[in-house]
Design a protein around this motif. Structure first.
Motif, PDB file in Angstrom:
ATOM      1  N   ILE A  83       1.025  -1.169  -0.035  1.00  0.00           N
ATOM      2  CA  ILE A  83       0.046  -0.071  -0.057  1.00  0.00           C
ATOM      3  C   ILE A  83       0.908   1.304   0.206  1.00  0.00           C
ATOM      4  O   ILE A  83       1.915   1.331   0.280  1.00  0.00           O
ATOM      5  N   ASP A  84       0.448   2.326  -0.681  1.00  0.00           N
ATOM      6  CA  ASP A  84       1.072   3.372  -0.663  1.00  0.00           C
ATOM      7  C   ASP A  84       0.228   4.563  -0.097  1.00  0.00           C
ATOM      8  O   ASP A  84      -0.667   5.036  -0.702  1.00  0.00           O
ATOM      9  N   VAL A  85       0.741   4.971   1.055  1.00  0.00           N
ATOM     10  CA  VAL A  85      -0.041   5.977   1.791  1.00  0.00           C
ATOM     11  C   VAL A  85      -0.181   7.379   1.503  1.00  0.00           C
ATOM     12  O   VAL A  85      -0.750   8.313   1.736  1.00  0.00           O
ATOM     13  N   ASP A  86       1.068   7.557   0.717  1.00  0.00           N
ATOM     14  CA  ASP A  86       1.402   8.962   0.068  1.00  0.00           C
ATOM     15  C   ASP A  86       0.271   9.110  -1.051  1.00  0.00           C
ATOM     16  O   ASP A  86      -0.402  10.110  -1.208  1.00  0.00           O
ATOM     17  N   THR A  87       0.252   8.246  -1.936  1.00  0.00           N
ATOM     18  CA  THR A  87      -0.748   8.473  -3.099  1.00  0.00           C
ATOM     19  C   THR A  87      -2.240   7.740  -2.963  1.00  0.00           C
ATOM     20  O   THR A  87      -3.054   7.733  -3.433  1.00  0.00           O
ATOM     21  N   GLN A  88      -2.184   6.872  -1.685  1.00  0.00           N
ATOM     22  CA  GLN A  88      -3.727   6.320  -1.317  1.00  0.00           C
ATOM     23  C   GLN A  88      -3.856   5.483  -2.399  1.00  0.00           C
ATOM     24  O   GLN A  88      -5.062   5.366  -2.642  1.00  0.00           O
ATOM     25  N   GLU A  89      -2.888   4.508  -2.528  1.00  0.00           N
ATOM     26  CA  GLU A  89      -3.274   3.343  -3.431  1.00  0.00           C
ATOM     27  C   GLU A  89      -2.831   2.054  -2.773  1.00  0.00           C
ATOM     28  O   GLU A  89      -2.237   1.780  -2.015  1.00  0.00           O
ATOM     29  N   VAL A  90      -3.777   1.116  -3.202  1.00  0.00           N
ATOM     30  CA  VAL A  90      -3.486  -0.299  -2.843  1.00  0.00           C
ATOM     31  C   VAL A  90      -2.914  -1.047  -4.470  1.00  0.00           C
ATOM     32  O   VAL A  90      -3.677  -1.190  -5.200  1.00  0.00           O
TER      33      VAL A  90
END
Length: 367
Positions: A83-90
């Motif tokens: 998960i990328d918490v900066d871009t809010q992607e899974v």
């Protein structure tokens, strides 16, 4: 790329409860559940109870039609890579990307491997597929060896014995469940298992698993055409740890609202070290009802509705003809008071003079 919305990682009680709760409050925002388990979301407690024993075959939390009617998009058999918490992607292992506005991490736990020669051939009992495999193997076996004296080990051993298998339970402690509930309860559980037809071998460990049984540290060879590894579970915090979320004691740290250290990311279920309002401190809760309750709180919080985890954790287990019901905070206790009663007994656990847990054990009525 699909439209962003609400995502739950995990199809157990925490993930499904969170998704269901969020959907009730936001009927038009996309809601997705991503799960590595290929099976339709199901209840796990019956796997070592009624299901293994030949009953309770309808384990589904909801039907396929229910998910469709509620516009909850199920992605089963999908492993999340990161998960990328900066871009809010899974991002999944296959490269699919899902944007989220709110994310609930509820991946649950994985079975702890049995790290002895041949240990990988022992059957775990964590998923529906595990339970189906064990149930089928037991139909064509006469003997079984169950490794581990926890709740799942005790329940499974009693069920296998009830199916007619000559069953031995190997317990590393002096008695089953004594580490959790104390020696007095352990002795009584030992008798429950014996009365259910289980041979209990205590204070030893398995050092090897073979094709026809196990060898324990004393040198004894225990027959087992079926060998079950009920050796505990480990919270799956990989995604959270790799994303830089705060963790402690091998779990994801969340507040009473199930919020993690990352914006718009929540966690629920086995993976959490969650602040419980009633306890006034962080609490580990590893059971079905607690996971569903935490999922409810996470879903409400994500939906913008005030909610806190304030329920007292609890669970139930069935061993032979007895049902054990526990409510409390777990962890250490200073004293325990056991009182006998008709058809069973009760125990109050105290720490610092305060009751921190209760155990009620009752005999089930004859069928």
């Amino acid at each position: 790329m699909a439209a962003p919305g609400f995502i739950a990682v995990g199809s157990g009680p925490a993930g499904v409860s969170a998704a269901e709760t969020f959907r009730r409050r936001h009927p038009r925002i996309p809601v997705r559940i991503l799960s590595a388990d290929p099976a339709l979301p199901y209840s796990k407690p019956p796997l070592s109870k009624e299901f293994l024993g030949g009953g309770h075959t309808n384990l589904e939390l909801h039907s396929v039609g229910w998910f469709a009617r509620n516009d909850i998009d199920l992605h089963l058999g999908v492993t999340v890579d990161h998960i990328d918490v900066d871009t809010q992607e899974v991002v999944t292992v296959g490269g699919a990307r899902y944007r989220y506005w709110h994310l609930v991490l509820a991946p649950g736990s994985a079975a702890v491997p049995l790290s002895v020669p041949g240990g990988d051939s022992a059957q775990p009992l964590r998923s529906f597929s595990d339970a189906v495999a064990l149930k089928m193997a037991a139909r064509f076996a006469d003997t079984a060896a169950v490794i581990g004296g926890g709740l799942v080990g005790c329940e499974t051993a009693a069920r296998l014995a009830g199916m007619g298998l000559s069953t031995t339970l190997v317990v590393p402690e002096p008695a089953p469940l004594c580490r959790r509930f104390g020696p007095d309860v352990g002795e009584r559980v030992h008798k429950m298992l014996t009365d259910a037809g289980v041979r209990v071998v205590t204070s030893t460990t398995v050092i090897e698993v073979g094709s026809d049984g196990v060898t324990v540290a004393t040198g004894e060879r225990i027959a087992g055409e079926v060998v079950v590894a009920a050796t505990g579970v480990r919270p799956d915090i990989r995604l959270a740890a790799e994303a830089g979320l705060a963790t402690e004691r091998g779990r994801v740290v969340v507040d009473a609202h199930m919020r993690t250290s990352a914006r718009n990311v929540y966690a629920a279920g086995d993976v959490t070290l969650a602040h419980n309002v009633a306890a006034g401190r962080p609490v580990v809760a590893e059971h079905w009802r607690d996971a569903a309750q935490q999922g409810l709180v996470a879903g409400l919080t994500a939906a913008g509705t005030p909610a806190v985890w304030d329920k007292v954790p609890g669970f139930s287990a069935t061993i032979g003809t007895f049902t054990l019901k526990y409510r409390g905070w777990g962890g250490r206790h200073d004293t325990s008071d056991l009182s006998e009663r008709a058809g069973g007994f009760a125990v109050a656990y105290r720490a610092g003079g305060r009751v921190v847990g209760t155990l009620d054990v009752t005999a089930n009525p004859a069928p």
